[in-house]
Design an enzyme around this catalytic site. Structure first.
Site, PDB file in Angstrom:
ATOM      1  N   ARG A 111     -25.434  -0.604   7.189  1.00  0.00           N
ATOM      2  CA  ARG A 111     -25.161  -1.997   6.839  1.00  0.00           C
ATOM      3  C   ARG A 111     -25.587  -2.956   7.951  1.00  0.00           C
ATOM      4  NH1 ARG A 111     -19.437  -2.719   4.147  1.00  0.00           N
ATOM      5  NH2 ARG A 111     -20.673  -3.863   2.656  1.00  0.00           N
ATOM      6  N   GLU A 142     -19.633  -4.669  10.207  1.00  0.00           N
ATOM      7  CA  GLU A 142     -20.551  -3.826  10.961  1.00  0.00           C
ATOM      8  C   GLU A 142     -21.692  -4.629  11.601  1.00  0.00           C
ATOM      9  OE1 GLU A 142     -18.540  -1.364   7.803  1.00  0.00           O
ATOM     10  OE2 GLU A 142     -19.633  -3.273   7.809  1.00  0.00           O
ATOM     11  N   LYS A 162       0.845  -1.188   0.000  1.00  0.00           N
ATOM     12  CA  LYS A 162       0.000   0.000   0.000  1.00  0.00           C
ATOM     13  C   LYS A 162       0.881   1.240   0.000  1.00  0.00           C
ATOM     14  CE  LYS A 162      -4.265   1.604   2.202  1.00  0.00           C
ATOM     15  NZ  LYS A 162      -5.260   1.337   3.270  1.00  0.00           N
TER      16      LYS A 162
END
Length: 629
Positions: free
Chosen positions: A400, A372, A285
């Site tokens: 969600r 979540e 990353k």
């Protein structure tokens, strides 16, 4: 002497990439990095994710036919190179700006954006739907989903894998494994994926196993020969291939996600299969930009910075702490005096301000990853045992877990507290991230107390109120800084369902809460200079409403303006009007509502979007002038 055109300037469509050599692709990769760094440094964006997949993007475009094949990016944080290579290079400078291109893939923006994204873990399910539709129509294009290892921690990703393996439709899943989501990944799955099984280790393991089997009397030689013939099974058992093969995927990897030639070769071979395949790609990353490689969490989503150093650009801001940081410090202060308070986040300790809690109370802090639904029900389980979990989450992401809020928390009236960061308009991330529906999807749930603070001090007071209340609470607060209100380390509790008249008046009243209280005060003070006397009432609570006070206002004022930073449909103003109708108090009242209309709001700065919707002080003044002639 004119400089020769860059390779990127010659790319007008994805097919142009197929004409490039490996050496030219490497040059193009650097040009893409330079362009992304330059543009993002000027106005912010998701830098580190996009830098990490540049070679992967080029390999996909080289191997697959982007005119016919369907490429689905998960979340879309990493799609900047994709945008630059699909006819949007000349508009890339407008990225995430009002009326410019989105920071995420969008179907309406480009024919090469096959699925709109912004929330995680949707790519496999969407790609499987495309693959099945292709087969039903008798077509033969490829379907590719690119998903990160962080997104793979969510249950929806595994639901998609499970169905894809069962159906056996031809499709390719590319697992972009950088051991990060926004922050460092957590959980057993991420640990399993990130195990570094080097070739020397595997060779030693294989040799040791064969040697051990050979010592077994009578049958040892046969077993050793069997193990030698099927040595690959040893590798698959000790690497992630074991997991994905169990889902009936052909597993290939891990391979170097920055070796373009190797990836092209693998993708070309994978296309020959007629079943689901997963290619495990290891990437870094922030690749190619040292500040982002060193601190990928900070550079995941970054503001303006100096490209030479990575340091943030100075700006003339207020210098005040953000609501997020005030939430985090208050949570720590309250937890010092109450050992039952726990903090839960879904892969965003820095983003939700809970990093300080993790440092100070590690045994009471849980990062569940991008899960979540699990976060909410996990909190419900803690609450049944006397703990007071604080679920710190962005407003848009709590959507969600709606069923878990209803069924697992509120139905059982458990003491779970939801602290919704980024409530209202969030700005440049746009429609997928605006938290403008929480009033509407929370206020109708029984047992749930729902509130919004006008400033930092009231935020701390509402937190104290929530933890003292024996039942579920939700508090939403905006992105950005407050107004400078002093925060007490021992905040007092607020009477639930009681608002405050923050400014008296006689001509009209603005009824509002949360982020719109101070703009309403500003509007009222400006109108006073023009001879209009406007009151401002802060309800504080959307549920339960301060009914008695609101009925008194309806009796005192004929002209009422409701203002909210939420969808008007089913929102705050709607809630008060429902109560007024039920109490039969409306009698020739002149009532206006300002808020978010029945449409998705695009990206832009918070200031621009609030002005566009007329929910800033200027918009309020305009409507009140019309109401007061």
């Amino acid at each position: 002497m004119n400089e020769s055109p860059t390779i990127l300037s010659r790319i007008k469509k994805p097919a142009d990439i197929k004409l490039l050599s490996i050496d030219e692709l490497e040059v193009l990769a650097q040009e893409l990095r330079d362009t992304i760094i330059e543009e993002v440094s000027g106005h912010g964006g998701h830098l580190a994710p996009s830098l990490g997949v540049i070679e992967l993007t080029l390999a996909l475009f080289k191997s697959f036919d982007m005119e016919e094949d369907k490429l689905v990016w998960d979340v879309g944080h990493q799609a900047y190179a994709h945008k630059l290579l699909t006819g949007r290079a000349d508009r890339f400078h407008t990225l995430r700006q009002k009326d410019g291109i989105s920071g995420f893939p969008r179907i309406s923006e480009s024919p090469y954006d096959h699925f709109g994204v912004g929330h995680s873990s949707t790519s496999i399910s969407a790609a499987l739907g495309m693959a099945m539709a292709r087969d039903l129509k008798g077509e033969d294009n490829e379907v590719i989903a690119v998903i990160g290892d962080g997104s793979l921690t969510a249950g929806m990703a595994f639901e998609g894998l499970n169905q894809a393996g069962d159906l056996g439709r031809k499709m390719v899943v590319v697992l972009n494994d950088n051991e990060m989501s926004i922050s460092r990944n957590v959980g057993a799955l991420s640990q399993f994926l990130s195990r570094k099984m080097t070739t020397p280790f595997l060779q030693r393991l294989k040799s040791d196993v064969e040697g051990l089997l050979g010592t077994i009397p009578k049958i040892g030689d046969d077993l050793a020969g069997y193990a030698k013939r099927y040595g690959d099974s040893v590798k698959s058992f000790f690497t992630p291939g074991m997991l994905f093969e169990a889902f009936h995927f052909t597993y290939v990897g891990p391979i170097d996600g920055h070796n373009t030639a190797q990836m092209i070769k693998v993708f070309d071979e994978i296309k020959q299969l007629d079943k689901p395949a997963l290619v495990h790609v290891m990437t870094t990353k922030g690749k190619g930009y040292e500040p982002a490689e060193s601190d990928p969490t900070h550079f995941h989503g970054v503001g303006k910075f100096i490209p030479e150093t990575g340091l943030a650009r100075k700006f003339s801001g207020s210098g005040l702490p953000s609501y997020t940081s005030i939430f985090g410090s208050t949570l720590c202060n309250l937890a010092e005096r109450d050992e039952t308070i726990m903090a839960i986040t879904a892969a965003m300790p820095e983003g939700t301000g809970t990093e300080c809690f993790r440092k100070n109370f590690p045994e009471r802090f849980v990062d569940v990853g991008i899960c979540e639904q699990h976060a909410v029900t996990f909190a419900a389980g803690l609450a049944t045992q006397g703990y007071k979990p604080a679920v710190a989450i962005y407003s848009t992401f709590l959507q969600r877990a709606y069923d878990q809020v209803v069924h697992d928390v509120c139905l059982q009236n458990l003491n779970v507290n939801f602290f919704l960061d980024r409530g209202g308009l969030v700005g440049e991330d746009g429609a997928t991230h605006h938290g403008v529906f929480d009033f509407s999807y929370l206020r109708h749930i029984p047992n749930l107390v729902c509130m919004a603070p006008k400033d930092e001090a009231e935020l701390a007071q509402m937190m104290a109120t929530a933890f003292a209340y024996d039942g579920p609470c939700a508090m939403r607060y905006p992105r950005g800084t407050g107004v400078g209100a002093k925060v007490s380390k021992t905040p007092r509790k607020i009477a639930i369902g009681k608002g405050e008249l923050v400014r008296e008046g006689k001509d009209a009243v603005i009824i509002t809460l949360g982020s719109r209280v101070y703009p309403a005060l500003e509007a009222a003070m400006d109108l006073e200079k023009e001879g209009m006397d406007v009151a401002v009432f802060n309800t504080r609570f959307i549920k339960p409403l301060p009914k008695k006070q609101l009925l008194e206002l309806a009796a005192d004022f004929q002209k009422i303006l409701f203002v909210e930073e939420n969808a008007l449909a089913g929102g705050f103003g709607s809630a008060v009007l429902e109560m007024f109708v039920e109490e039969e108090v409306l009698n020739g009242h002149d009532i206006k509502l300002l808020g978010v209309p029945d449409e998705f709001i695009e990206h832009g700065t918070q200031t621009e979007l609030r002005a566009m919707l007329g929910i800033d002080s200027t918009g309020m003044k305009k409507v009140l002038k019309e109401m007061l002639n």
